[in-house]
Design a protein around this motif. Structure first.
Motif, PDB file in Angstrom:
ATOM      1  N   ILE A  34      27.471   0.708 -16.474  1.00  0.00           N
ATOM      2  CA  ILE A  34      28.492   1.741 -16.571  1.00  0.00           C
ATOM      3  C   ILE A  34      29.779   1.123 -16.057  1.00  0.00           C
ATOM      4  O   ILE A  34      29.842   0.664 -14.916  1.00  0.00           O
ATOM      5  N   ARG A  35      30.793   1.098 -16.922  1.00  0.00           N
ATOM      6  CA  ARG A  35      32.010   0.349 -16.629  1.00  0.00           C
ATOM      7  C   ARG A  35      33.238   1.068 -17.132  1.00  0.00           C
ATOM      8  O   ARG A  35      33.129   2.119 -17.741  1.00  0.00           O
ATOM      9  N   LYS A  36      34.398   0.487 -16.878  1.00  0.00           N
ATOM     10  CA  LYS A  36      35.638   0.991 -17.457  1.00  0.00           C
ATOM     11  C   LYS A  36      36.459  -0.198 -17.945  1.00  0.00           C
ATOM     12  O   LYS A  36      36.295  -1.321 -17.445  1.00  0.00           O
ATOM     13  N   ILE A  65      32.892   4.618 -18.767  1.00  0.00           N
ATOM     14  CA  ILE A  65      32.997   5.790 -17.905  1.00  0.00           C
ATOM     15  C   ILE A  65      34.182   6.675 -18.299  1.00  0.00           C
ATOM     16  O   ILE A  65      34.182   7.870 -18.024  1.00  0.00           O
ATOM     17  N   THR A  66      35.180   6.101 -18.976  1.00  0.00           N
ATOM     18  CA  THR A  66      36.346   6.892 -19.378  1.00  0.00           C
ATOM     19  C   THR A  66      36.064   7.730 -20.618  1.00  0.00           C
ATOM     20  O   THR A  66      36.873   8.583 -20.974  1.00  0.00           O
ATOM     21  N   GLN A  67      34.929   7.492 -21.255  1.00  0.00           N
ATOM     22  CA  GLN A  67      34.578   8.222 -22.473  1.00  0.00           C
ATOM     23  C   GLN A  67      33.475   9.253 -22.251  1.00  0.00           C
ATOM     24  O   GLN A  67      33.028   9.886 -23.204  1.00  0.00           O
ATOM     25  N   ASP A  68      33.020   9.410 -21.023  1.00  0.00           N
ATOM     26  CA  ASP A  68      31.907  10.312 -20.733  1.00  0.00           C
ATOM     27  C   ASP A  68      32.210  11.069 -19.438  1.00  0.00           C
ATOM     28  O   ASP A  68      32.177  10.493 -18.355  1.00  0.00           O
ATOM     29  N   GLU A  69      32.510  12.353 -19.571  1.00  0.00           N
ATOM     30  CA  GLU A  69      32.907  13.159 -18.414  1.00  0.00           C
ATOM     31  C   GLU A  69      31.824  13.213 -17.334  1.00  0.00           C
ATOM     32  O   GLU A  69      32.117  13.138 -16.138  1.00  0.00           O
ATOM     33  N   GLU A  70      30.575  13.318 -17.731  1.00  0.00           N
ATOM     34  CA  GLU A  70      29.487  13.382 -16.755  1.00  0.00           C
ATOM     35  C   GLU A  70      29.356  12.065 -15.977  1.00  0.00           C
ATOM     36  O   GLU A  70      29.215  12.066 -14.752  1.00  0.00           O
ATOM     37  N   LEU A  71      29.399  10.934 -16.690  1.00  0.00           N
ATOM     38  CA  LEU A  71      29.348   9.635 -16.011  1.00  0.00           C
ATOM     39  C   LEU A  71      30.548   9.471 -15.078  1.00  0.00           C
ATOM     40  O   LEU A  71      30.412   8.977 -13.959  1.00  0.00           O
ATOM     41  N   HIS A  72      31.705   9.890 -15.552  1.00  0.00           N
ATOM     42  CA  HIS A  72      32.925   9.797 -14.742  1.00  0.00           C
ATOM     43  C   HIS A  72      32.767  10.593 -13.450  1.00  0.00           C
ATOM     44  O   HIS A  72      33.053  10.097 -12.360  1.00  0.00           O
ATOM     45  N   GLU A  74      30.036  11.499 -11.929  1.00  0.00           N
ATOM     46  CA  GLU A  74      28.946  11.010 -11.086  1.00  0.00           C
ATOM     47  C   GLU A  74      29.206   9.639 -10.463  1.00  0.00           C
ATOM     48  O   GLU A  74      28.818   9.387  -9.326  1.00  0.00           O
ATOM     49  N   TYR A  75      29.859   8.745 -11.193  1.00  0.00           N
ATOM     50  CA  TYR A  75      29.918   7.348 -10.757  1.00  0.00           C
ATOM     51  C   TYR A  75      31.321   6.783 -10.534  1.00  0.00           C
ATOM     52  O   TYR A  75      31.450   5.602 -10.220  1.00  0.00           O
ATOM     53  N   TRP A  76      32.381   7.566 -10.686  1.00  0.00           N
ATOM     54  CA  TRP A  76      33.738   7.029 -10.661  1.00  0.00           C
ATOM     55  C   TRP A  76      34.008   6.146  -9.439  1.00  0.00           C
ATOM     56  O   TRP A  76      34.622   5.092  -9.551  1.00  0.00           O
ATOM     57  N   GLU A  77      33.546   6.530  -8.271  1.00  0.00           N
ATOM     58  CA  GLU A  77      33.829   5.769  -7.054  1.00  0.00           C
ATOM     59  C   GLU A  77      32.939   4.546  -6.895  1.00  0.00           C
ATOM     60  O   GLU A  77      33.110   3.785  -5.948  1.00  0.00           O
ATOM     61  N   GLN A  78      32.000   4.337  -7.790  1.00  0.00           N
ATOM     62  CA  GLN A  78      31.032   3.253  -7.617  1.00  0.00           C
ATOM     63  C   GLN A  78      31.100   2.169  -8.688  1.00  0.00           C
ATOM     64  O   GLN A  78      30.397   1.182  -8.573  1.00  0.00           O
ATOM     65  N   ILE A  79      31.896   2.310  -9.725  1.00  0.00           N
ATOM     66  CA  ILE A  79      31.813   1.370 -10.827  1.00  0.00           C
ATOM     67  C   ILE A  79      32.168  -0.050 -10.400  1.00  0.00           C
ATOM     68  O   ILE A  79      32.993  -0.233  -9.512  1.00  0.00           O
ATOM     69  N   PRO A  80      31.553  -1.029 -11.015  1.00  0.00           N
ATOM     70  CA  PRO A  80      30.509  -0.895 -12.032  1.00  0.00           C
ATOM     71  C   PRO A  80      29.191  -0.427 -11.406  1.00  0.00           C
ATOM     72  O   PRO A  80      28.876  -0.752 -10.267  1.00  0.00           O
ATOM     73  N   VAL A  81      28.452   0.313 -12.181  1.00  0.00           N
ATOM     74  CA  VAL A  81      27.136   0.800 -11.774  1.00  0.00           C
ATOM     75  C   VAL A  81      26.113   0.226 -12.746  1.00  0.00           C
ATOM     76  O   VAL A  81      26.351   0.189 -13.951  1.00  0.00           O
ATOM     77  N   VAL A  82      24.990  -0.219 -12.204  1.00  0.00           N
ATOM     78  CA  VAL A  82      23.909  -0.747 -13.034  1.00  0.00           C
ATOM     79  C   VAL A  82      22.699   0.162 -12.878  1.00  0.00           C
ATOM     80  O   VAL A  82      22.266   0.437 -11.761  1.00  0.00           O
ATOM     81  N   LEU A  83      22.180   0.618 -14.013  1.00  0.00           N
ATOM     82  CA  LEU A  83      20.953   1.401 -14.046  1.00  0.00           C
ATOM     83  C   LEU A  83      19.849   0.530 -14.625  1.00  0.00           C
ATOM     84  O   LEU A  83      20.094  -0.234 -15.555  1.00  0.00           O
ATOM     85  N   VAL A  84      18.664   0.656 -14.090  1.00  0.00           N
ATOM     86  CA  VAL A  84      17.486   0.004 -14.663  1.00  0.00           C
ATOM     87  C   VAL A  84      16.533   1.126 -15.042  1.00  0.00           C
ATOM     88  O   VAL A  84      16.117   1.902 -14.184  1.00  0.00           O
TER      89      VAL A  84
END
Length: 105
Positions: A34-36, A65-72, A74-84
């Motif tokens: 998850i990136r910007k 993250i700029t194209q998905d309001e929910e991701l934004h 949830e994760y704005w303060e943490q990017i980049p975020v890696v999910l496995v």
């Protein structure tokens, strides 16, 4: 947030039981970045993900993250975020060996 360990998990999404991934083969895993745009840490994370996933044959994807309001939200303060496999693995910096271990356990 400064100084917090990448192990810190703030709510985050979980799409499956974290213990269930150990029975999956490399092709059945999924890494999500998850990136910007314009984020140098995101670029650094992508280099590590491409290397580890390429070595192991694990598919990966990236989400803006700029194209998905929910991701934004949830994760704005943490990017980049890696999910496995849908569960948060890390944020800010990606450790190659830690990601490799998570994908081969």
């Amino acid at each position: 947030m400064a100084g917090m360990s990448p192990m810190f998990r703030r709510g985050g999404r979980r799409t499956e039981n974290p213990g269930s991934s150990s029975t999956k083969g490399p092709g059945e895993r999924l890494v999500t970045l998850i990136r910007k745009p314009g984020c140098h840490l995101c670029d650094d994370a992508q280099v590590v993900i491409e290397k580890v996933c390429g070595d192991l044959g694990v598919p990966w994807e990236q989400k803006d993250i700029t194209q998905d309001e929910e991701l934004h939200r949830e994760y704005w303060e943490q990017i980049p975020v890696v999910l496995v496999d849908g569960a948060q693995h890390t944020f800010w910096r990606v450790d190659e060996e830690r990601l490799r271990r998570a994908l081969t356990k």
